[in-house]
Design an enzyme around this catalytic site. Structure first.
Site, mmCIF file in Angstrom:
data_model
loop_
_atom_site.group_PDB
_atom_site.id
_atom_site.type_symbol
_atom_site.label_atom_id
_atom_site.label_comp_id
_atom_site.label_asym_id
_atom_site.label_seq_id
_atom_site.Cartn_x
_atom_site.Cartn_y
_atom_site.Cartn_z
ATOM 1 N N HIS A 44 0.446 -71.273 -48.508
ATOM 2 C CA HIS A 44 0.482 -72.292 -49.461
ATOM 3 C C HIS A 44 0.909 -73.575 -48.133
ATOM 4 C CE1 HIS A 44 4.534 -69.263 -49.216
ATOM 5 N NE2 HIS A 44 4.891 -71.405 -48.689
ATOM 6 N N ALA A 45 2.039 -74.604 -48.407
ATOM 7 C CA ALA A 45 2.127 -75.683 -47.607
ATOM 8 C C ALA A 45 2.961 -76.118 -47.809
ATOM 9 C CB ALA A 45 0.964 -76.627 -46.942
#
Length: 139
Positions: free
Chosen positions: A49-50
């Site tokens: 994820h970011a």
């Protein structure tokens, strides 16, 4: 891609080592959340994820692991093997943590409290987000 790795100052004597970390001195942001990962099984990849806003410092305080950072155009793998090393992960950076040693403990300092709306969990969506952010910056 610029990767910022912090080397924290150990303080030790015959009793052992101690590392003290303070927001804005050793950590470049106000610390709003701290968590850690341990007992990660062999072959498991964490992260994927970011974050739109959140910044982090990752410290493998025991054992070792690797961090893959991706800014949308290039990717780098950074090993974390020493308890006095910290890896800065800015916002808008895809991250994956992997290759954990059986005894690894990965400590994370975060600039924000948990907010699911800040996460980007799909890599294609992350790429679109980065492209959109770059268009706004170039205007």
């Amino acid at each position: 891609m610029q990767v910022i790795k912090y080397m924290f100052q150990p303080h030790g004597d015959e009793r052992g080592q101690l590392i003290s970390l303070e927001e804005f001195n050793d950590i470049p942001f106000r610390i709003k959340r701290v968590y850690f990962m341990y007992d990660t099984l062999e072959g498991v990849v964490r992260g994927h994820h970011a974050h739109k806003s959140l910044e982090q410092i990752l410290v493998c305080i025991h054992g070792s692991c690797k961090i893959r950072l991706d800014n949308g155009t290039e990717s780098k793998v950074i090993p974390l093997e020493k308890p006095y090393e910290g890896l800065y992960v800015p916002n808008s950076m895809w991250r994956e943590m992997f290759d954990f040693s059986p005894d690894a403990v990965l400590l994370v300092f975060a600039s924000e409290i948990y907010d699911e709306k800040d996460y980007i969990r799909d890599y294609d969506e992350f790429k679109r987000y980065i492209e959109s952010e770059n268009k706004h910056e170039s205007i």
